[in-house]
Design an enzyme around this catalytic site. Structure first.
Site, short mmCIF file in Angstrom:
data_model
loop_
_atom_site.label_atom_id
_atom_site.label_comp_id
_atom_site.label_asym_id
_atom_site.label_seq_id
_atom_site.Cartn_x
_atom_site.Cartn_y
_atom_site.Cartn_z
N SER A 11 24.32 -0.46 1.33
CA SER A 11 23.87 0.11 1.62
C SER A 11 23.38 1.43 1.92
CB SER A 11 22.83 -0.55 -0.19
OG SER A 11 22.03 -0.43 1.25
N SER A 128 10.91 1.95 12.44
CA SER A 128 11.23 3.38 11.45
C SER A 128 10.00 4.33 12.26
CB SER A 128 10.48 2.89 9.64
OG SER A 128 9.48 3.79 8.98
N TYR A 141 4.96 -2.82 5.11
CA TYR A 141 6.48 -1.99 5.85
C TYR A 141 5.48 -1.54 7.51
CZ TYR A 141 9.73 0.79 6.05
OH TYR A 141 11.30 1.89 6.80
N LYS A 145 7.59 -3.02 10.18
CA LYS A 145 7.96 -2.30 11.55
C LYS A 145 7.71 -2.03 12.84
CE LYS A 145 11.87 -1.24 8.91
NZ LYS A 145 13.35 -1.42 9.86
N THR A 176 18.18 6.66 0.70
CA THR A 176 18.76 5.88 0.15
C THR A 176 18.43 5.48 -1.00
OG1 THR A 176 17.47 4.46 1.09
CG2 THR A 176 18.53 5.47 3.22
#
Length: 246
Positions: A11, A128, A141, A145, A176
């Site tokens: 994906s 990221s 998150y 990262k 996304t």
């Protein structure tokens, strides 16, 4: 013929990269957990070989990647996940899930591919721009990262003598399935097609680090260079959820 392995290929950015590299005539090993999505890629492109496994499972990852149909010269480690901490209320299980895929899953993959790596190969690790600036709700998150970025920079030092290059990729917001779940404003969002084009161009140039989209990531990077006190005030002003009054 050029050869590439891509994780997280079922994906988002990984899927688009697999499609675009195949369109360019590359041989592609597409890795992911979703067998149906991998088979769909294979059905569209005869040059795509699917590998289905869960990279958070170290034994499975080592077993599947121990024998490859061919040896890539480019390895794009793109798989990742995202969950947010709400209202600053720590959720250790959520933190563990995010770290498991973004950091330990990456380490599992690197351990599995390192016997195949040779001088002249390039490994691209997708981080990221969130790692450059502390943001609300991004405790899990962003921390994961930041760990990814440090791992990549440190590994680059150790692999330099082996002739293996590492590129760290720092995307901004990309449309996304992961970002579809976000309920906050995502400025300067780009399409997966734009992201794939940026990554492929950056890797073709062989740069060590690159950021996209340029304007948004430059803003975040500039904020990240300020003293922590300034970063805190600006992040609270522009990114923190507003207080509600009853």
């Amino acid at each position: 013929m050029s050869r590439v392995l891509i994780t997280g290929a079922t994906s988002g950015i990984g899927k688009q990269l697999a499609h675009d590299y195949a369109q360019q005539g590359w041989q592609v090993i597409a890795c992911g957990r979703n067998e149906a999505a991998l088979n769909e890629l294979r059905d569209k492109h005869a040059s795509i070989t699917p590998l289905q496994f869960d990279l958070t499972d170290i034994d499975q990852t080592l077993a599947i990647l121990s024998e490859l149909p061919f040896t890539p010269t480019l390895w794009i480690l793109n798989a990742g996940g995202c969950e947010y901490i709400d209202d600053g209320v720590m959720d250790a299980k959520l933190m563990a899930r995010v770290m498991q895929i973004n950091v330990l899953g990456l380490a599992n993959t690197i351990e599995a591919i390192q016997p195949h790596l040779k001088s002249g190969h390039r490994v691209a690790i997708v981080g990221s721009i969130a790692s450059e600036l502390a943001l609300p709700r991004a405790e899990a998150y962003g921390a994961s990262k930041a760990a990814v970025g440090y791992l990549a920079r440190s590994l680059r030092l150790d692999w330099a003598r082996k002739g293996i290059d590492i590129t760290c990729v720092f995307p901004g917001f990309v449309a996304t399935p992961l970002t579809e779940k976000n309920t906050f404003e995502m400025p300067m969002m780009i399409s997966v097609e734009h992201a794939s084009q940026s990554i492929r161009k950056g890797l073709e140039k062989g740069v060590a680090n690159f950021y996209f989209p340029a304007r948004f990531t430059w803003i975040i990077r500039l904020l990240g260079m300020l003293p922590y006190g300034w970063q805190y005030r600006l992040a609270r002003r522009f990114f923190a959820p507003k207080r509600t009054t009853s």
